[in-house]
Design an enzyme around this catalytic site. Sequence first.
Site, mmCIF file in Angstrom:
data_model
loop_
_atom_site.group_PDB
_atom_site.id
_atom_site.type_symbol
_atom_site.label_atom_id
_atom_site.label_comp_id
_atom_site.label_asym_id
_atom_site.label_seq_id
_atom_site.Cartn_x
_atom_site.Cartn_y
_atom_site.Cartn_z
ATOM 1 N N ASP A 37 0.649 -1.310 -0.017
ATOM 2 C CA ASP A 37 0.039 -0.102 0.034
ATOM 3 C C ASP A 37 0.812 1.208 0.117
ATOM 4 O O ASP A 37 0.386 2.377 0.164
ATOM 5 C CB ASP A 37 -0.797 0.062 1.254
ATOM 6 C CG ASP A 37 -2.013 -0.855 1.112
ATOM 7 O OD1 ASP A 37 -2.424 -1.511 -0.048
ATOM 8 O OD2 ASP A 37 -2.908 -1.179 2.091
ATOM 9 N N HIS A 230 29.240 2.654 -4.965
ATOM 10 C CA HIS A 230 27.613 3.084 -4.885
ATOM 11 C C HIS A 230 27.266 2.803 -3.483
ATOM 12 O O HIS A 230 26.088 2.288 -3.148
ATOM 13 C CB HIS A 230 26.777 2.416 -5.741
ATOM 14 C CG HIS A 230 26.759 2.691 -7.012
ATOM 15 N ND1 HIS A 230 26.377 2.070 -8.381
ATOM 16 C CD2 HIS A 230 27.500 3.862 -7.676
ATOM 17 C CE1 HIS A 230 26.694 2.635 -9.351
ATOM 18 N NE2 HIS A 230 27.340 3.815 -9.085
ATOM 19 N N ASP A 247 28.604 12.454 -3.086
ATOM 20 C CA ASP A 247 28.208 12.671 -4.344
ATOM 21 C C ASP A 247 26.650 12.838 -4.207
ATOM 22 O O ASP A 247 25.987 11.806 -3.919
ATOM 23 C CB ASP A 247 28.414 11.200 -5.199
ATOM 24 C CG ASP A 247 28.185 11.081 -6.539
ATOM 25 O OD1 ASP A 247 27.565 12.013 -7.099
ATOM 26 O OD2 ASP A 247 28.654 10.305 -7.054
ATOM 27 N N ASP A 258 25.066 16.359 -11.375
ATOM 28 C CA ASP A 258 25.762 15.239 -10.695
ATOM 29 C C ASP A 258 26.932 15.777 -10.027
ATOM 30 O O ASP A 258 27.996 15.536 -11.084
ATOM 31 C CB ASP A 258 26.059 14.123 -11.688
ATOM 32 C CG ASP A 258 26.351 12.814 -11.084
ATOM 33 O OD1 ASP A 258 26.895 12.630 -10.084
ATOM 34 O OD2 ASP A 258 26.543 12.091 -12.144
ATOM 35 N N HIS A 337 36.348 2.955 -12.586
ATOM 36 C CA HIS A 337 35.278 3.348 -13.287
ATOM 37 C C HIS A 337 35.449 4.254 -14.483
ATOM 38 O O HIS A 337 36.641 4.561 -14.670
ATOM 39 C CB HIS A 337 34.206 3.946 -12.289
ATOM 40 C CG HIS A 337 34.853 5.119 -11.556
ATOM 41 N ND1 HIS A 337 35.144 6.413 -12.244
ATOM 42 C CD2 HIS A 337 34.913 5.238 -10.418
ATOM 43 C CE1 HIS A 337 35.501 7.233 -11.285
ATOM 44 N NE2 HIS A 337 35.525 6.539 -9.952
ATOM 45 N N HIS A 341 30.030 10.185 -18.108
ATOM 46 C CA HIS A 341 28.878 9.841 -18.773
ATOM 47 C C HIS A 341 28.000 11.031 -19.261
ATOM 48 O O HIS A 341 28.023 12.135 -18.538
ATOM 49 C CB HIS A 341 28.062 8.941 -17.903
ATOM 50 C CG HIS A 341 27.726 9.589 -16.554
ATOM 51 N ND1 HIS A 341 26.805 10.337 -16.438
ATOM 52 C CD2 HIS A 341 28.524 9.277 -15.292
ATOM 53 C CE1 HIS A 341 26.527 10.845 -14.974
ATOM 54 N NE2 HIS A 341 27.737 10.200 -14.338
ATOM 55 N N HIS A 348 22.321 9.605 -15.533
ATOM 56 C CA HIS A 348 23.014 8.785 -16.596
ATOM 57 C C HIS A 348 22.228 8.854 -17.684
ATOM 58 O O HIS A 348 21.504 7.867 -17.891
ATOM 59 C CB HIS A 348 23.245 7.337 -16.116
ATOM 60 C CG HIS A 348 24.447 7.192 -15.207
ATOM 61 N ND1 HIS A 348 24.811 5.734 -14.562
ATOM 62 C CD2 HIS A 348 24.851 8.234 -14.194
ATOM 63 C CE1 HIS A 348 25.661 6.111 -13.633
ATOM 64 N NE2 HIS A 348 25.882 7.357 -13.396
ATOM 65 N N GLU A 372 34.653 12.649 -13.936
ATOM 66 C CA GLU A 372 34.787 12.197 -12.461
ATOM 67 C C GLU A 372 35.760 11.313 -12.449
ATOM 68 O O GLU A 372 35.446 10.196 -11.768
ATOM 69 C CB GLU A 372 33.175 11.652 -12.065
ATOM 70 C CG GLU A 372 32.731 10.719 -13.004
ATOM 71 C CD GLU A 372 31.355 10.410 -12.655
ATOM 72 O OE1 GLU A 372 31.241 9.834 -11.417
ATOM 73 O OE2 GLU A 372 30.514 10.553 -13.284
ATOM 74 N N TYR A 376 40.459 5.176 -5.030
ATOM 75 C CA TYR A 376 40.120 4.570 -3.950
ATOM 76 C C TYR A 376 41.036 3.480 -3.584
ATOM 77 O O TYR A 376 41.294 2.567 -4.352
ATOM 78 C CB TYR A 376 38.790 3.775 -4.240
ATOM 79 C CG TYR A 376 37.773 4.975 -5.199
ATOM 80 C CD1 TYR A 376 36.981 5.450 -4.697
ATOM 81 C CD2 TYR A 376 38.115 4.784 -6.773
ATOM 82 C CE1 TYR A 376 36.224 6.601 -5.317
ATOM 83 C CE2 TYR A 376 37.260 5.558 -7.375
ATOM 84 C CZ TYR A 376 36.232 6.465 -6.850
ATOM 85 O OH TYR A 376 35.462 7.213 -7.601
ATOM 86 N N ARG A 394 36.951 11.269 -5.171
ATOM 87 C CA ARG A 394 36.532 11.585 -6.328
ATOM 88 C C ARG A 394 36.035 12.989 -6.603
ATOM 89 O O ARG A 394 35.726 13.579 -5.519
ATOM 90 C CB ARG A 394 35.047 10.765 -6.800
ATOM 91 C CG ARG A 394 34.680 10.886 -7.806
ATOM 92 C CD ARG A 394 33.812 9.713 -8.534
ATOM 93 N NE ARG A 394 32.498 9.910 -7.812
ATOM 94 C CZ ARG A 394 32.279 8.772 -6.762
ATOM 95 N NH1 ARG A 394 32.877 7.843 -6.648
ATOM 96 N NH2 ARG A 394 30.973 8.670 -6.189
ATOM 97 N N GLU A 396 33.745 15.583 -9.233
ATOM 98 C CA GLU A 396 33.178 15.295 -10.311
ATOM 99 C C GLU A 396 32.573 16.676 -10.839
ATOM 100 O O GLU A 396 31.987 17.464 -9.907
ATOM 101 C CB GLU A 396 32.012 14.392 -10.081
ATOM 102 C CG GLU A 396 31.031 14.175 -11.177
ATOM 103 C CD GLU A 396 30.113 13.092 -10.869
ATOM 104 O OE1 GLU A 396 29.422 12.651 -9.790
ATOM 105 O OE2 GLU A 396 29.374 12.499 -11.990
HETATM 106 N N1 GLY Z 1 26.246 9.797 -9.153
HETATM 107 C C1 GLY Z 1 26.204 8.726 -9.960
HETATM 108 C C2 GLY Z 1 27.672 8.993 -10.858
HETATM 109 O O1 GLY Z 1 28.542 9.961 -10.441
HETATM 110 O O2 GLY Z 1 27.853 8.302 -11.651
HETATM 111 MN MN MN Z 2 28.074 11.336 -9.263
HETATM 112 MN MN MN Z 3 28.496 10.744 -12.510
#
Ligand code: GLY
Ligand code: MN
Ligand code: MN
Length: 425
Positions: A37, A230, A247, A258, A337, A341, A348, A372, A376, A394, A396
């Site tokens: 619900d 993540h 982030d 982002d 990574h 993107h 994304h 970005e 790590y 990171r 970004e």
């Molecule tokens: N926040 C997700 C990324 O940086 O791709």
């Molecule tokens: Mn990000």
């Molecule tokens: Mn990103």
Amino acid sequence: MIEEKEYKQRRERVANSLHKNSIAVLYSALPSIRSNDTEYLYRQNSNFYYLTGFREDNAVLLLTRGKTDIASYLFVQKREKRLELWTGKRLGVKGAQKKFRHDNVFISQEFEDRFNELSKVYQHLYYDFGLDEKRASFLRTKTKTYTSYRNIAPLIEKERLIKSPSEIKLIQKALVITQKAHHYAMSYAKELKLERVLQAEIECIFKKNGAYSDAYTSIVACANSANTLHYISNNKELVNNELLLIDAGCEYEYYASDITRTIPVNGKFTPTQKELYNMVLDVEKKIINMVRPGTFRSLLQKRSEELLCKGLIDLGILKGDLKKLLKKKKHKKYYPHGIGHWMGIDVHDPCPYKDEKGKEIPFTAGMVMTIEPGIYIDKKDRSVPKRFRGIGIRIEDNILVTKSSYKNLSQEIVKEVDEIESFSS
Ligand code: GLY
Ligand code: MN
Ligand code: MN
């Protein structure tokens, strides 16, 4: 604000890109259930939104292309007092006609009949191949047999690649709000005890400033948590003397931002943190500087790997010859990574990276990409000098490709060591 004229042009462009003799169906997103619900906050399907600007569920868009003509039909939920009592007012047919100046608006109950009727005329059916099974099987099996079945999603996502001036304005607005949240964190992280409380403060700033929600679940990761890419549980303490990777970006009027910043919880970088941070920052700035029309994401990826690998050697984290280490992909352990993107209606953005022939698409004015880079180092990684263990960094930013080079849309969000430090003093 995006005007209805622009949505109409988008529908026309997509309709004209269909094969002749085609009908295309695009559904609104289904509401998603959290548990019994209870539902998550509704978010329209991005491709549907791109073509309609319509935010309600229970809606369908039909596009047709005949031999010489194109047409568009929108089906929306009927206004019903009984339902509006629970979930609020709907636009209904009249409201949608007025707001969207869409010629052919009908109630959703009419979709099946009208679709069957129109189907008699057309040979090819387009729909989103990512559609849920129930609706996909209705289209494929309950209606007539078509000459061909095609995926509509790539046609729309190709259009989404180049942002219009009004789309860029919305991304910029999202970034003004996101900036407030990151600068708040730089000033007040030291006064808070828990990652999730800082997350709540960030999201409060988003909403207070007119954002509908976050563009993705915020990552508020202190110390070694930053090494989980993540990390969204955000359930640990903010520890003095440690770094904090945030982030977080808001969604404003359906456009994402982002941004990642890595800051010291207590406002002051230790010498080791500063060394590693400045190495990543230097790489980030160099990669941003490479953005211009005609270049490729893959070149930025390659260069970021070379620069980060060299940086890791200079700091004594990797040992050996640069070329050999790159060949063996030793840097991947610390930079696992991509460099960035596409970003737009989705954080994304699902726009293509390659054209139909498999050739990489060069940067063109109007594209928006994140940059970005990150490093790590797990706290248990004994191959690394002890002082670097447990650090994840990171940085970004969101970059617009312009006619001659680029514009860093997030340049106002500070990232130099002394700027970050001055926020908390
Ligand atoms: N926040 C997700 C990324 O940086 O791709
Ligand atoms: Mn990000
Ligand atoms: Mn990103």
